[in-house]
Design a protein around this motif. Structure first.
Motif, PDB file in Angstrom:
ATOM      1  N   PRO A 230      19.624  41.585 -62.785  1.00 31.28           N
ATOM      2  CA  PRO A 230      19.640  42.625 -61.447  1.00 31.28           C
ATOM      3  C   PRO A 230      20.581  41.897 -59.852  1.00 31.28           C
ATOM      4  N   ILE A 231      20.848  42.358 -59.843  1.00 31.00           N
ATOM      5  CA  ILE A 231      22.344  42.435 -58.546  1.00 31.00           C
ATOM      6  C   ILE A 231      22.289  43.499 -57.685  1.00 31.00           C
ATOM      7  N   SER A 243      28.549  36.741 -68.264  1.00 34.66           N
ATOM      8  CA  SER A 243      28.923  36.361 -68.721  1.00 34.66           C
ATOM      9  C   SER A 243      30.747  36.139 -67.941  1.00 34.66           C
ATOM     10  N   ALA A 244      31.018  36.972 -67.234  1.00 36.25           N
ATOM     11  CA  ALA A 244      32.650  36.350 -66.856  1.00 36.25           C
ATOM     12  C   ALA A 244      32.251  35.208 -66.288  1.00 36.25           C
ATOM     13  N   ALA A 245      31.154  34.839 -65.512  1.00 33.60           N
ATOM     14  CA  ALA A 245      31.062  33.477 -64.554  1.00 33.60           C
ATOM     15  C   ALA A 245      31.060  32.625 -65.614  1.00 33.60           C
ATOM     16  N   ASP A 246      29.974  32.764 -66.680  1.00 31.94           N
ATOM     17  CA  ASP A 246      30.066  31.729 -67.576  1.00 31.94           C
ATOM     18  C   ASP A 246      31.359  31.822 -68.570  1.00 31.94           C
ATOM     19  N   ILE A 247      32.032  32.159 -68.972  1.00 24.87           N
ATOM     20  CA  ILE A 247      33.405  32.539 -69.039  1.00 24.87           C
ATOM     21  C   ILE A 247      34.824  30.782 -68.346  1.00 24.87           C
ATOM     22  N   PHE A 273      45.524  40.461 -55.070  1.00 24.38           N
ATOM     23  CA  PHE A 273      44.634  39.000 -55.642  1.00 24.38           C
ATOM     24  C   PHE A 273      43.749  38.299 -54.810  1.00 24.38           C
ATOM     25  N   GLU A 274      42.369  38.253 -54.510  1.00 23.80           N
ATOM     26  CA  GLU A 274      41.965  37.489 -53.512  1.00 23.80           C
ATOM     27  C   GLU A 274      41.133  35.811 -53.693  1.00 23.80           C
ATOM     28  N   ALA A 275      41.219  35.541 -52.926  1.00 26.31           N
ATOM     29  CA  ALA A 275      40.522  33.939 -52.412  1.00 26.31           C
ATOM     30  C   ALA A 275      39.771  33.770 -54.175  1.00 26.31           C
ATOM     31  N   PRO A 276      40.372  32.647 -54.839  1.00 28.77           N
ATOM     32  CA  PRO A 276      39.358  32.318 -56.072  1.00 28.77           C
ATOM     33  C   PRO A 276      37.955  32.337 -55.274  1.00 28.77           C
ATOM     34  N   ILE A 277      37.099  32.566 -56.469  1.00 31.33           N
ATOM     35  CA  ILE A 277      35.399  32.425 -56.416  1.00 31.33           C
ATOM     36  C   ILE A 277      35.007  30.835 -56.561  1.00 31.33           C
ATOM     37  N   PRO A 278      34.750  30.044 -55.856  1.00 31.33           N
ATOM     38  CA  PRO A 278      34.622  28.718 -55.943  1.00 31.33           C
ATOM     39  C   PRO A 278      33.499  28.540 -57.257  1.00 31.33           C
ATOM     40  N   HIS A 279      33.377  27.591 -58.373  1.00 32.87           N
ATOM     41  CA  HIS A 279      32.412  27.489 -59.523  1.00 32.87           C
ATOM     42  C   HIS A 279      31.458  26.992 -58.326  1.00 32.87           C
ATOM     43  N   GLY A 280      30.388  27.908 -59.641  1.00 31.26           N
ATOM     44  CA  GLY A 280      29.144  27.513 -59.689  1.00 31.26           C
ATOM     45  C   GLY A 280      27.587  27.691 -60.362  1.00 31.26           C
ATOM     46  N   ASP A 281      26.624  28.638 -59.263  1.00 36.36           N
ATOM     47  CA  ASP A 281      26.384  29.364 -60.624  1.00 36.36           C
ATOM     48  C   ASP A 281      25.991  30.576 -61.192  1.00 36.36           C
ATOM     49  N   PRO A 282      26.082  30.872 -62.237  1.00 39.18           N
ATOM     50  CA  PRO A 282      27.045  31.996 -62.428  1.00 39.18           C
ATOM     51  C   PRO A 282      26.521  32.794 -61.996  1.00 39.18           C
ATOM     52  N   VAL A 283      24.935  33.306 -61.911  1.00 47.65           N
ATOM     53  CA  VAL A 283      24.931  34.930 -60.960  1.00 47.65           C
ATOM     54  C   VAL A 283      25.290  34.553 -59.884  1.00 47.65           C
ATOM     55  N   GLU A 284      25.378  33.406 -58.443  1.00 46.50           N
ATOM     56  CA  GLU A 284      25.553  33.335 -57.709  1.00 46.50           C
ATOM     57  C   GLU A 284      26.956  33.632 -57.906  1.00 46.50           C
ATOM     58  N   MET A 286      28.047  35.744 -59.519  1.00 49.75           N
ATOM     59  CA  MET A 286      28.498  37.643 -60.194  1.00 49.75           C
ATOM     60  C   MET A 286      28.704  37.955 -58.536  1.00 49.75           C
ATOM     61  N   ARG A 287      26.896  37.357 -58.241  1.00 52.72           N
ATOM     62  CA  ARG A 287      27.205  38.306 -56.619  1.00 52.72           C
ATOM     63  C   ARG A 287      28.559  38.220 -55.693  1.00 52.72           C
TER      64      ARG A 287
END
Length: 330
Positions: A230-231, A243-247, A273-284, A286-287
């Motif tokens: 839930p987000i 899944s997108a963040a996990d991949i 094409f926006e600035a890349p989202i940094p890697h981290g917690d997958p839920v964050e 996707m948030r």
């Protein structure tokens, strides 16, 4: 093809290294109703494609807005979704947005069935955004890129913009329930660029392998999934897969949100094409991806596909009651 509840799409830029699934060659199975429906749809698509672009888009936008949406319940669903997240919005405004959404859906469907035309148009389209330098660097280094987007504007337009500029773009698609229609729908997906994988465990593994080997892909993340986390989306909880963040985390892929924004003329686009989202917690991760989509929707609500069952509040409430009862025990 952009249509209600049709797919969780995926796209890849860069030279593909994995094998793509091919459209099924065996004779599709289905009843006479499916066959008749397919013939009608094929006829409509062929007739529309024979028209000049401006007239074609107007016709399909009108047909979905005035005929399909009221009969199929898409207008009501859009208005209900708008009331769910913005309860103070006047009914007249909800109706206006719902009709514009249906118009955009009709235009998007026929645009995506004219692959050569879409590629030609996007070859000269505006391509902007803070993510472009990182994308070019990743491409030069052979690093994978995973793009994420929602059902906004025409989500295939940025894919076409990259293909028109020499990027190989593949995808992951959800097959249509009508096997006869799905046959040419899948072929159309392949026509834009391979590799294309059918949604499911096998297809997802193929996409994952493709990205891990240096490929690039796109995932649309704004569809309801009972397995999602839930987000909050526009102020209301919406189950969202990570899944997108996990991949991206598993493959080290650059994680880039993009949007194909329809312009005021109703037929041209700006690919952002926006600035890349940094890697981290997958839920964050996707948030943050959700927040990027929310910002676009608030800027122009009529471009998002309110037709989709994104929240399903009754189903969520039922699941919560079941969980609460299970936690109480005997």
């Amino acid at each position: 093809m952009a249509g209600p509840d049709h797919k969780a799409d995926d796209t890849h830029a860069g030279k593909p290294k994995g094998k793509a699934s091919k459209p099924a060659s065996q004779k599709p199975r289905g009843g006479w109703q499916d066959r008749l429906s397919d013939k009608v749809l094929r006829g409509m698509i062929s007739a529309a494609l024979a028209l000049p672009l401006k007239q074609r888009l107007r016709l399909m936008g009108w047909a979905v807005r005035q005929i399909v949406a009221p009969l199929a319940g898409y207008r009501k669903r859009s208005m209900d979704n708008l009331a769910h997240v913005w309860p103070d919005m006047p009914e007249a405004d909800r109706r206006r947005i719902a009709d514009a959404v249906s118009d955009n859906a009709g235009r998007t469907m026929i645009e995506n069935y004219d692959v050569p035309g879409l590629l030609a148009r996007m070859a000269s389209a505006s391509v902007t955004g803070d993510g472009l330098p990182a994308m070019e660097q990743a491409r030069a280094e052979g690093r994978p890129i995973l793009f994420v987007t929602g059902h906004y504007g025409n989500f295939e337009a940025p894919r076409a913009a990259l293909v028109a500029r020499g990027w190989r773009i593949g995808g992951l698609y959800r097959p249509m329930a009508n096997p006869f229609f799905n046959e040419h729908y899948a072929a159309n997906m392949h026509a834009l660029s391979d590799p294309v994988f059918e949604q499911g465990r096998r297809g997802t593994m193929g996409l994952l392998r493709h990205i891990r080997e240096g490929g690039m892909g796109v995932l649309l993340f704004d569809v309801y999934s009972s397995d999602g986390v839930p987000i909050d989306f526009l102020g209301q909880p919406a189950p969202t897969l990570t899944s997108a963040a996990d991949i991206a985390l598993k493959t080290g892929a650059l994680f880039v949100p993009f949007f194909g924004i329809r312009q005021s003329d109703g037929q041209s686009f700006k690919a952002v094409f926006e600035a890349p989202i940094p890697h981290g917690d997958p839920v964050e991760m996707m948030r943050e991806a959700t927040a990027r989509l929310e910002a676009r929707i608030k800027e122009d609500p009529a471009q998002w596909f309110w037709i989709h069952r994104r929240w399903k509040p009754r189903r969520q409430a039922k699941r919560q009651r079941k969980r609460a009862a299970a936690n109480m025990g005997p």
